[in-house]
Design a protein around this motif. Structure first.
Motif, PDB file in Angstrom:
ATOM      1  N   UNK A  24      -9.338  56.693   7.390  1.00  0.00           N
ATOM      2  CA  UNK A  24      -8.381  56.284   8.426  1.00  0.00           C
ATOM      3  C   UNK A  24      -9.017  56.340   9.806  1.00  0.00           C
ATOM      4  N   UNK A  25      -9.828  57.391  10.042  1.00  0.00           N
ATOM      5  CA  UNK A  25     -10.498  57.491  11.331  1.00  0.00           C
ATOM      6  C   UNK A  25     -11.461  56.336  11.556  1.00  0.00           C
ATOM      7  N   UNK A  26     -12.235  55.993  10.551  1.00  0.00           N
ATOM      8  CA  UNK A  26     -13.188  54.902  10.677  1.00  0.00           C
ATOM      9  C   UNK A  26     -12.477  53.558  10.880  1.00  0.00           C
ATOM     10  N   UNK A  27     -11.438  53.354  10.080  1.00  0.00           N
ATOM     11  CA  UNK A  27     -10.710  52.088  10.187  1.00  0.00           C
ATOM     12  C   UNK A  27     -10.035  51.962  11.551  1.00  0.00           C
ATOM     13  N   UNK A  28      -9.520  53.095  12.038  1.00  0.00           N
ATOM     14  CA  UNK A  28      -8.879  53.069  13.354  1.00  0.00           C
ATOM     15  C   UNK A  28      -9.898  52.753  14.438  1.00  0.00           C
ATOM     16  N   UNK A  29     -11.069  53.343  14.302  1.00  0.00           N
ATOM     17  CA  UNK A  29     -12.115  53.091  15.289  1.00  0.00           C
ATOM     18  C   UNK A  29     -12.535  51.618  15.264  1.00  0.00           C
ATOM     19  N   UNK A  30     -12.732  51.081  14.065  1.00  0.00           N
ATOM     20  CA  UNK A  30     -13.164  49.692  13.943  1.00  0.00           C
ATOM     21  C   UNK A  30     -12.123  48.740  14.508  1.00  0.00           C
ATOM     22  N   UNK A  31     -10.878  49.027  14.177  1.00  0.00           N
ATOM     23  CA  UNK A  31      -9.806  48.117  14.611  1.00  0.00           C
ATOM     24  C   UNK A  31      -9.594  48.195  16.110  1.00  0.00           C
ATOM     25  N   UNK A  32      -9.581  49.414  16.623  1.00  0.00           N
ATOM     26  CA  UNK A  32      -9.236  49.598  18.031  1.00  0.00           C
ATOM     27  C   UNK A  32     -10.383  49.372  18.989  1.00  0.00           C
ATOM     28  N   UNK A  33     -11.619  49.790  18.602  1.00  0.00           N
ATOM     29  CA  UNK A  33     -12.737  49.750  19.532  1.00  0.00           C
ATOM     30  C   UNK A  33     -13.577  48.480  19.397  1.00  0.00           C
ATOM     31  N   UNK A  41     -13.513  38.188  12.234  1.00  0.00           N
ATOM     32  CA  UNK A  41     -14.281  38.092  10.991  1.00  0.00           C
ATOM     33  C   UNK A  41     -15.362  39.173  10.929  1.00  0.00           C
ATOM     34  N   UNK A  42     -16.003  39.367  12.083  1.00  0.00           N
ATOM     35  CA  UNK A  42     -17.041  40.399  12.116  1.00  0.00           C
ATOM     36  C   UNK A  42     -16.457  41.793  11.921  1.00  0.00           C
ATOM     37  N   UNK A  43     -15.317  42.031  12.555  1.00  0.00           N
ATOM     38  CA  UNK A  43     -14.659  43.330  12.410  1.00  0.00           C
ATOM     39  C   UNK A  43     -14.263  43.566  10.963  1.00  0.00           C
ATOM     40  N   UNK A  44     -13.739  42.534  10.310  1.00  0.00           N
ATOM     41  CA  UNK A  44     -13.317  42.669   8.910  1.00  0.00           C
ATOM     42  C   UNK A  44     -14.512  42.939   8.008  1.00  0.00           C
ATOM     43  N   UNK A  45     -15.639  42.296   8.266  1.00  0.00           N
ATOM     44  CA  UNK A  45     -16.838  42.515   7.464  1.00  0.00           C
ATOM     45  C   UNK A  45     -17.335  43.947   7.615  1.00  0.00           C
ATOM     46  N   UNK A  46     -17.339  44.412   8.867  1.00  0.00           N
ATOM     47  CA  UNK A  46     -17.747  45.799   9.107  1.00  0.00           C
ATOM     48  C   UNK A  46     -16.790  46.791   8.436  1.00  0.00           C
ATOM     49  N   UNK A  47     -15.491  46.457   8.481  1.00  0.00           N
ATOM     50  CA  UNK A  47     -14.496  47.344   7.872  1.00  0.00           C
ATOM     51  C   UNK A  47     -14.738  47.466   6.378  1.00  0.00           C
ATOM     52  N   UNK A  48     -15.091  46.356   5.712  1.00  0.00           N
ATOM     53  CA  UNK A  48     -15.349  46.392   4.278  1.00  0.00           C
ATOM     54  C   UNK A  48     -16.596  47.232   3.979  1.00  0.00           C
ATOM     55  N   UNK A  49     -17.646  47.074   4.807  1.00  0.00           N
ATOM     56  CA  UNK A  49     -18.862  47.854   4.590  1.00  0.00           C
ATOM     57  C   UNK A  49     -18.607  49.353   4.760  1.00  0.00           C
ATOM     58  N   UNK A  52     -16.687  50.724   1.835  1.00  0.00           N
ATOM     59  CA  UNK A  52     -17.563  50.967   0.696  1.00  0.00           C
ATOM     60  C   UNK A  52     -18.366  52.253   0.896  1.00  0.00           C
ATOM     61  N   UNK A  53     -18.854  52.432   2.125  1.00  0.00           N
ATOM     62  CA  UNK A  53     -19.612  53.645   2.449  1.00  0.00           C
ATOM     63  C   UNK A  53     -18.737  54.891   2.318  1.00  0.00           C
ATOM     64  N   UNK A  54     -17.499  54.794   2.780  1.00  0.00           N
ATOM     65  CA  UNK A  54     -16.576  55.926   2.705  1.00  0.00           C
ATOM     66  C   UNK A  54     -16.254  56.274   1.258  1.00  0.00           C
ATOM     67  N   UNK A  55     -16.141  55.242   0.418  1.00  0.00           N
ATOM     68  CA  UNK A  55     -15.880  55.483  -1.003  1.00  0.00           C
ATOM     69  C   UNK A  55     -17.030  56.249  -1.648  1.00  0.00           C
TER      70      UNK A  55
END
Length: 252
Positions: A24-33, A41-49, A52-55
């Protein structure tokens, strides 16, 4: 700078063991910052990566937790098996055998200092019936500590039937008995038999270290090798004037 901040967030996230908190922290950072600087599109790609890393991190933490719990249980089982069932090691003074519900390590002879020596050692030992020897020099030496056999002095008491008989025991040995781990071997040492200070028999390592800067004769707590003295102590198997070896063992 942003990369360092991301790592800091990840470390903080790992400190929180609540499942999904770091995601949640990572996703919040990606979405907000990142959304202010990158396209959707770039944000969504980074979010997926990062997801995967978080998993991967989450699975690693789960595996670590599972392994830690398994290791703890294994050590706990070993402790219960070793100490919960076998209990404490003790000496049964005055008997040749252990109680029927106890494991016997060995049977032996009670040994100690001569009764009126001014420097008598205060504790008795249970000496094995099959002694082993290290490096020795036969013959009684003046500047040594001695160990004698023990004798019952029970005249006129309820134990008068054993008066003047030698004393057995059940539990200084160079090697360990089956089921025990040898920690180190050494020589039995104690205070000089004519000194007035009371001492105890102690197993000193056979290859001792010394303290740097020492070597001058300053006295203090003095220790001498212990020699066997025949009489109440059976010879054989013991030998008059021979230095006694010992071992420190632990239970598996």
């Amino acid at each position: 700078m942003s990369f360092i901040f991301l790592l800091m967030l990840l470390v903080e996230a790992q400190a929180d063991i609540t499942t999904g908190s770091y995601k949640e922290l990572l996703q919040s950072y990606l979405s907000g910052q990142l959304s202010s600087a990158l396209g959707a599109c770039q944000v969504e790609a980074l979010r997926r990566e990062f997801k995967s890393f978080a998993d991967v991190i989450e699975k690693s933490m789960d595996d670590f937790k599972e392994k830690t719990e398994a290791d703890y249980k294994k050590k706990q089982d070993i402790l219960i098996s070793t100490y919960g069932k076998s209990g404490a090691v003790y000496t049964r003074w005055g008997k040749k055998t252990c109680p029927s519900d106890a494991e016997q390590v060995y049977s032996g002879y009670v040994g100690g200092s001569w009764f009126d020596n001014p420097g008598a050692v205060v504790n008795p030992l249970c000496l094995a019936r099959d002694p082993e020897w290290g490096i020795y020099q036969d013959g009684v030496s003046e500047y040594k500590s001695y160990i004698f056999g023990a004798e019952f002095e029970t005249a006129g008491s309820s134990m008068g039937s054993v008066h003047n008989y030698d004393v057995p025991c059940a539990v200084s040995r160079k090697t360990c008995y089956k089921g025990w781990i040898l920690e180190y071997t050494g020589y039995l040492m104690a205070g000089y038999h004519k000194h007035k200070a009371g001492t105890t028999y102690t197993c000193f390592d056979s290859v001792p270290d010394t303290i740097n800067g020492s070597g001058n004769n300053m006295d203090g707590y003095l220790v001498y090798q212990v020699e066997a003295r025949c009489g109440s102590l059976k010879c054989p198997p013991y030998v008059e004037g021979r230095e006694i070896v010992c071992a420190v063992c632990s239970k598996q």
